[in-house]
Design an enzyme around this catalytic site. Sequence first.
Site, PDB file in Angstrom:
ATOM      1  N   LYS A 199       4.218  -5.941 -19.695  1.00  0.00           N
ATOM      2  CA  LYS A 199       4.240  -4.817 -19.473  1.00  0.00           C
ATOM      3  C   LYS A 199       3.438  -3.338 -20.659  1.00  0.00           C
ATOM      4  O   LYS A 199       4.211  -4.242 -21.886  1.00  0.00           O
ATOM      5  CB  LYS A 199       5.343  -3.549 -18.592  1.00  0.00           C
ATOM      6  CG  LYS A 199       6.014  -4.696 -17.642  1.00  0.00           C
ATOM      7  CD  LYS A 199       5.045  -3.479 -16.502  1.00  0.00           C
ATOM      8  CE  LYS A 199       5.681  -4.807 -15.356  1.00  0.00           C
ATOM      9  NZ  LYS A 199       5.221  -3.979 -13.840  1.00  0.00           N
ATOM     10  N   ASP A 224       0.361  -3.912 -18.087  1.00  0.00           N
ATOM     11  CA  ASP A 224       0.805  -3.116 -17.108  1.00  0.00           C
ATOM     12  C   ASP A 224       0.822  -2.267 -17.327  1.00  0.00           C
ATOM     13  O   ASP A 224       1.654  -1.584 -17.476  1.00  0.00           O
ATOM     14  CB  ASP A 224       1.191  -4.313 -15.342  1.00  0.00           C
ATOM     15  CG  ASP A 224       2.097  -3.309 -14.586  1.00  0.00           C
ATOM     16  OD1 ASP A 224       1.290  -1.516 -14.654  1.00  0.00           O
ATOM     17  OD2 ASP A 224       2.179  -3.790 -13.892  1.00  0.00           O
ATOM     18  N   GLU A 267      -3.504  -2.841 -15.180  1.00  0.00           N
ATOM     19  CA  GLU A 267      -2.944  -2.400 -14.224  1.00  0.00           C
ATOM     20  C   GLU A 267      -2.521  -1.294 -14.003  1.00  0.00           C
ATOM     21  O   GLU A 267      -1.959  -0.955 -14.694  1.00  0.00           O
ATOM     22  CB  GLU A 267      -1.689  -3.930 -13.507  1.00  0.00           C
ATOM     23  CG  GLU A 267      -1.129  -3.212 -12.327  1.00  0.00           C
ATOM     24  CD  GLU A 267      -0.012  -4.940 -11.635  1.00  0.00           C
ATOM     25  OE1 GLU A 267      -0.489  -5.816 -12.552  1.00  0.00           O
ATOM     26  OE2 GLU A 267       1.091  -4.051 -11.012  1.00  0.00           O
ATOM     27  N   GLU A 271       0.065  -1.519  -6.064  1.00  0.00           N
ATOM     28  CA  GLU A 271       1.575  -1.870  -5.737  1.00  0.00           C
ATOM     29  C   GLU A 271       1.859  -0.285  -4.942  1.00  0.00           C
ATOM     30  O   GLU A 271       2.361  -0.030  -4.412  1.00  0.00           O
ATOM     31  CB  GLU A 271       2.256  -2.737  -6.350  1.00  0.00           C
ATOM     32  CG  GLU A 271       2.692  -1.504  -7.879  1.00  0.00           C
ATOM     33  CD  GLU A 271       2.911  -1.614  -9.006  1.00  0.00           C
ATOM     34  OE1 GLU A 271       2.427  -3.411  -9.444  1.00  0.00           O
ATOM     35  OE2 GLU A 271       4.778  -1.591  -8.316  1.00  0.00           O
ATOM     36  N   ASP A 290      -0.072  -4.482  -1.090  1.00  0.00           N
ATOM     37  CA  ASP A 290       2.131  -4.106  -1.273  1.00  0.00           C
ATOM     38  C   ASP A 290       2.550  -4.436  -0.125  1.00  0.00           C
ATOM     39  O   ASP A 290       2.460  -3.664   0.665  1.00  0.00           O
ATOM     40  CB  ASP A 290       2.609  -2.968  -1.795  1.00  0.00           C
ATOM     41  CG  ASP A 290       4.177  -3.162  -1.797  1.00  0.00           C
ATOM     42  OD1 ASP A 290       4.836  -3.383  -3.405  1.00  0.00           O
ATOM     43  OD2 ASP A 290       5.092  -3.244  -0.981  1.00  0.00           O
ATOM     44  N   HIS A 297       1.027  -7.616  -4.577  1.00  0.00           N
ATOM     45  CA  HIS A 297       2.171  -7.165  -5.743  1.00  0.00           C
ATOM     46  C   HIS A 297       3.229  -7.857  -5.188  1.00  0.00           C
ATOM     47  O   HIS A 297       3.186  -7.803  -3.960  1.00  0.00           O
ATOM     48  CB  HIS A 297       2.438  -5.330  -5.697  1.00  0.00           C
ATOM     49  CG  HIS A 297       3.515  -5.283  -6.193  1.00  0.00           C
ATOM     50  ND1 HIS A 297       4.797  -4.344  -5.621  1.00  0.00           N
ATOM     51  CD2 HIS A 297       3.411  -5.268  -7.584  1.00  0.00           C
ATOM     52  CE1 HIS A 297       5.202  -3.754  -6.785  1.00  0.00           C
ATOM     53  NE2 HIS A 297       5.260  -4.547  -7.670  1.00  0.00           N
ATOM     54  N   GLU A 339       1.127 -12.288  -7.103  1.00  0.00           N
ATOM     55  CA  GLU A 339       2.562 -12.343  -8.394  1.00  0.00           C
ATOM     56  C   GLU A 339       3.485 -13.284  -8.090  1.00  0.00           C
ATOM     57  O   GLU A 339       4.225 -13.422  -6.285  1.00  0.00           O
ATOM     58  CB  GLU A 339       2.887 -10.584  -8.300  1.00  0.00           C
ATOM     59  CG  GLU A 339       3.701 -10.557  -9.433  1.00  0.00           C
ATOM     60  CD  GLU A 339       3.631  -8.792  -9.955  1.00  0.00           C
ATOM     61  OE1 GLU A 339       3.257  -8.207  -8.829  1.00  0.00           O
ATOM     62  OE2 GLU A 339       4.184  -8.502 -10.673  1.00  0.00           O
TER      63      GLU A 339
END
Lengths: 461, 461
Positions: free
Chosen positions: B219, B247, B273, B300, B323, B350, B381
């Site tokens: 992240k 991300d 992302e 997502e 998603d 996602h 993921e």
Amino acid sequence: MPHITGYDVFDVRFPTSLTADGSDAMNHDADYSAAYIVLTTDDPAVYGCGFTFTIGRGNEVCAAAMELRARPLLGRDIDAVCGSLGGTYRSLKQDSQLRWLGPDKGVEHLALGAVMNAVWDLAARRAGKPLWRLLADMPAEDIVDAADLTYLSDALTREEALEILARLAPTRGERIQQLTESGYPCYTTSAGWLGYSDEKLRRLCQEAVDQGYRHIKLKVGASLEDDIRRLGIAREVIGPQGNLMIDANQVWDVPQAIDWVKQLAEFNPLWIEEPTSPDDVLGHAEIRRAVQPIGVATGEHGMNRVLFKQLFQAGAVDYCQLDACRLASVNEVLAVQLMAAKFGIPVCPHAGGVGLCELVQHLSIFDFIAISGDLTGRVTEFVDHLHEHFVDPCIVRDGAYVMPANPGYSAELKAQTLQDYAFPWGDYWAGTDAGRAEQEWRTGSAGRGIAFAGARAKAEA
Amino acid sequence: MPHITGYDVFDVRFPTSLTADGSDAMNHDADYSAAYIVLTTDDPAVYGCGFTFTIGRGNEVCAAAMELRARPLLGRDIDAVCGSLGGTYRSLKQDSQLRWLGPDKGVEHLALGAVMNAVWDLAARRAGKPLWRLLADMPAEDIVDAADLTYLSDALTREEALEILARLAPTRGERIQQLTESGYPCYTTSAGWLGYSDEKLRRLCQEAVDQGYRHIKLKVGASLEDDIRRLGIAREVIGPQGNLMIDANQVWDVPQAIDWVKQLAEFNPLWIEEPTSPDDVLGHAEIRRAVQPIGVATGEHGMNRVLFKQLFQAGAVDYCQLDACRLASVNEVLAVQLMAAKFGIPVCPHAGGVGLCELVQHLSIFDFIAISGDLTGRVTEFVDHLHEHFVDPCIVRDGAYVMPANPGYSAELKAQTLQDYAFPWGDYWAGTDAGRAEQEWRTGSAGRGIAFAGARAKAEA
């Protein structure tokens, strides 16, 4: 110091489906509804009313979401809440757990808008001004602080927004004077609902012309044959110089929209409204290129400012029909109005339903006074339904909205309306099969809904 | 004949915010949650489980919306419901009153997805097959009928969808055999949450490498200085050949995203992302042009098939991270997978949260078997959280999802989990301040929520 001490939320529904009012190619049985909230304070004379507009089922889901959105306001000092309307908006919007449910779209966004509509109504009432005047008296810095500019900097910077407002600030008074004399121009959709007979259509079009309207809008998209016949009637009544708009309410795919609209071109429509999915920026751009000189209009389902940014960037629309409840209240409407001004797109707000006319009159009036400074190509929707339920209903004269004079956002529903039309317990609904069936469902199912999950889990423990 | 006789809906929440699991630049205090539904029939052995994933507050609003969405299923013949999964989807989706609350986005769309996820689980259980196998055994015509292709004809026609499926139909068995031996490749995000210390980050990255992962995701977006330090640690551990993804969880405007990502380019990330608003198709296209060869990934929060259509049309993404709950179940996922195949964009779903890994393993496996036929650039993921709450949890071995073998969509939560984590009445929450405060709010406010509006209106009558 006065504080927000509570709020009441109401699920209010009107049985409009019985008369086919509001019928179009997508929505056959709309029961115009409002998920309505009243913010209360320790001073009974100080309160704020707001709502979002829906067409029936799911209105209770919006009401539930509004309760959650309004909760952080409890106990807050009114001076602080009304003193920074941008800050209040950001404090409610920043809940990252609720953000996940959108972000900035759907039920949660409608709920944020409804709650903030009530905050703006509260602020205007406290100032003793109609909302348009509250805004018109705000300095440019405060207006830009209130506007939600997040995710927009590639299209509109804070500096550009300030420049747009500064340009017109010295002459706001002149335009207030102009609107006080002439009102803000509107058009009517009351004539053109799909469920109406040809005779009723012809009569209503003639009445609209007699009442001074120079624009008439018809619903299309269910049957090409019917559309051609009905457009012929409307064009005959309004004459070659009148403005005729058509609205497909999202029923077409992109290629179908292009084909269908071209077959209606002979009636010279000013715009085709909602030709396809409201999310399809690139699709609207393609349709616009294919059907010009017919204009493309969309926005009543425009979910947020990021969608409008792209519609402007892609050259996808000729008219921006933002919705006072679909967007997250005045805060997000301001951002879209400012972007539209930069891109030179006229804002012609969507209205009708329940109370949308009462809200958008303030928004259009302020748009002319401080943001666009121009009425060219601008006309705001008016539908003559359900105004009798409002304490301060909008007034339309000679095809124009008369400037609202009373304090607030014109959003307050009458107590009798809540008593009669709250769903399903109100007096009207209690006397109907639909209302009784819903009452039985909710009570008989013993706590279905929000409380149900936990209760059931507990019972199984 | 067996019928759907009822459904139970649960608001299930896990206190993940206490350990900073799931923390990123946008979401600081996520309590991973599921709005969960169990469809019941007159045969206790025949049922279907589905859910949508949220991060806490508002989970009850999704639960309320799911009850409304599921209501039309009551009393329906199971053979009819499972016999036409496209028809069942269309019958639930076509409610024009609920459509107004989106359309096809937000809480109402999450609710439609959760209910249809339960229908797909029911259909797979009845067939005695895992969901991926149910799909793999369906003829192309049935798959295309189940896929929601509305508003997509300018990008993918029904005929093109059939051609994509026909091309791979003869060789489906070979790919089933391949995945049975090797599993479907995945990557881990468990290492890179923003709330973790550098030491924990280094240790988790090393563990991931030791477990056979060749992709690690971090992240970013809260602090450029921290991002540079943390990426240095991760790159050092995974080595120059390993794949490092970053991300930002939507925290940037478009210009800021371009500037920030360029300053992280030295660590050679495979993709950035969610650099900005998930709705900003044109913004993602601009970012992609500016930061290449770094890829752009999003999805997502991709609200529906129309958004993905535009992301593909605009050349805005290198990786499609659909998603399983954000889209309206398998019906809409199929449409996006088919479009991605036509545009040559790899689908890397996602996952994480609650149960998303359990769902997406079926979707990725079917994608390879029947739609893409290719693993190049594809990795799904995996986050190692909360699997212990599922009756049939996913299994990951050597960096790959092991093919699910049990009937259904792997969506069933354990009874003990419902007893402990139903909010706010479950045993865990009842023992916390947060749970007790919520119980007091809901009971003390005497029917706040859906029932409140009518009750209050009645009292005032």
